[in-house]
Scaffold this active site. Structure first.
Site, PDB file in Angstrom:
ATOM      1  NE  ARG A  14       2.081  -1.430  -3.122  1.00  0.00           N
ATOM      2  CZ  ARG A  14       1.280  -2.086  -2.280  1.00  0.00           C
ATOM      3  NH1 ARG A  14       0.084  -2.478  -2.691  1.00  0.00           N
ATOM      4  NH2 ARG A  14       1.642  -2.319  -1.039  1.00  0.00           N
ATOM      5  CG  LEU A  74       4.695  -4.019  -1.920  1.00  0.00           C
ATOM      6  CD1 LEU A  74       5.911  -3.332  -2.524  1.00  0.00           C
ATOM      7  CD2 LEU A  74       3.891  -4.718  -3.016  1.00  0.00           C
ATOM      8  CB  SER A  75       6.128  -0.077   2.414  1.00  0.00           C
ATOM      9  OG  SER A  75       7.268  -0.584   3.060  1.00  0.00           O
ATOM     10  CB  ALA A  76       0.886   0.978   3.126  1.00  0.00           C
ATOM     11  CE1 TYR A 115       8.524   1.641   5.152  1.00  0.00           C
ATOM     12  CE2 TYR A 115       7.319   3.267   6.447  1.00  0.00           C
ATOM     13  CZ  TYR A 115       7.753   2.785   5.221  1.00  0.00           C
ATOM     14  OH  TYR A 115       7.413   3.449   4.070  1.00  0.00           O
TER      15      TYR A 115
END
Length: 368
Positions: free
Chosen positions: A35, A92-94, A237
């Site tokens: 990541r 940047l999504s969890a 989101y």
């Protein structure tokens, strides 16, 4: 590299222990796509200070392998991220939310996948591991965001097809798709996604109609050109740009004032099932609660109407203001108690059918 491996192992272990990560292919994809390759040089979760990779590499890696979204853009790029001020418009999504949607998607090798909202490119890279990069098309409306994603993906050794397009339109030249995956929330499922997905194909997206909670939705496309599915959990989101909700404004129209015995917090704090019921009864209406110390105001607004209901400690009745063509507070109260009469069904009892005419929310069974 050892620090990265240890942190990645710890992230995978936490996601598995919390019940988010249950599928071995998704676990393998997480391990195969570090990541930190998709984290900008200055990492910021939206809380606290910004962490610079150059001056504090250990804390930067901690953020990269934590379970928080990392903000990557403000105000569609118009505001410098270093200011920390503005609307969050890309991230940047969890990891937990990414894993949850990927497991709902149930991707197999060889599936043709449309990824809506490239963002940093991390999800496109994970999908490439699951389906094969040659089978993944990722669309992003913002050219600068797409350019950065391309650099990130190159560093990660992944090469899905990247396009600068409006994700609401899908990408017809790549159809039919087996899977459609959205990394932005929608208030309405674009019918183009249904049209471009083969019968039996799956669409997974964050669903945020604007009334309270937002939700995960998993749809299966039917041979008749519709899609049907259920709400499976919570998902938060950023909105698709073309479907962003209007913000509250200082409305100038004259309001009708009244009082109510119903505590505004009853509606404002209602669970996700109630939010779906009220949202279905008031399409296009947004609801948000505002705290001011121990006071609370519930705001309701849509294109043609608005309402507020105010809670104050010690009062037996509460002030209501309503204006426009619809009495939004009255309608919301009616929808809430209709939900109560139905024995307060939870989110998992609600579903949605998507047709060319729009989304149709239902309880327990689809409405024909």
């Amino acid at each position: 590299m050892e620090d990265v491996t240890q942190r990645l192992d710890a992230l995978v272990a936490r996601l598995a222990a919390a019940g988010w990560l249950t599928q071995e292919p998704v676990r393998a994809a997480l391990r195969g796509v570090p990541r930190h390759l998709f984290v900008p040089p200055v990492a910021w979760t939206g809380d606290g200070g910004r962490v610079h990779r150059r001056t504090d590499p250990e804390r930067w890696l901690d953020l990269a392998y934590g379970d928080d979204a990392i903000i990557t853009q403000l105000d569609d790029g118009a505001t410098d991220l270093d200011t920390g001020q503005g609307r969050f418009t890309s991230s940047l999504s969890a990891p937990s939310t990414v894993v949850s949607l990927l497991e709902l998607l149930d991707v197999e090798p060889g599936h043709r996948v449309l990824d809506v909202g490239t963002g940093t490119g991390w999800t496109a890279a994970l999908l490439s591991r699951l389906a094969g990069a040659e089978n993944v098309t990722s669309v992003e409306i913002d050219p600068q965001v797409s350019e950065r994603a391309a650099a990130n993906l190159k560093a990660a050794g992944c090469s899905p097809r990247l396009l600068v397009e409006d994700g609401a339109q899908g990408w017809a030249p790549g159809a039919p798709y087996d899977r459609v995956h959205a990394t932005c929330a929608v208030a309405r499922v674009p019918y183009a996604w249904v049209e471009q997905t083969r019968p039996g194909g799956v669409i997974v997206a964050p669903y945020d109609p604007g009334f309270g909670s937002s939700h995960e939705v998993r749809l299966v496309v039917l041979p008749d050109g519709t899609a049907i599915g259920r709400f499976t959990g919570y998902a938060s989101y950023m909105m698709m740009r073309s479907q962003r909700h209007p913000e509250w404004d200082d409305f100038l129209s004259e309001a009708t004032r009244s009082t109510t015995f119903v505590d505004p917090r009853t509606l404002g704090y209602a669970p996700a099932g109630a939010d779906l019921a009220m949202g279905a009864a008031l399409p296009g209406v947004r609801a948000r609660g505002i705290h001011d110390g121990d006071r609370y105001t519930l705001r309701l607004w849509g294109p043609d109407s608005w309402a507020t209901a105010r809670y104050e400690p010690g009062r037996e009745v509460y002030e209501v203001e309503q204006a426009g063509s619809r009495a939004l507070w009255d309608l919301a109260v009616s929808a809430y108690f209709a939900w109560v009469v139905q024995r307060s069904p939870g989110r998992d009892r609600f579903g949605v059918t998507v047709t060319p005419d729009g989304d149709h929310i239902w309880l327990d069974q689809p409405v024909n």
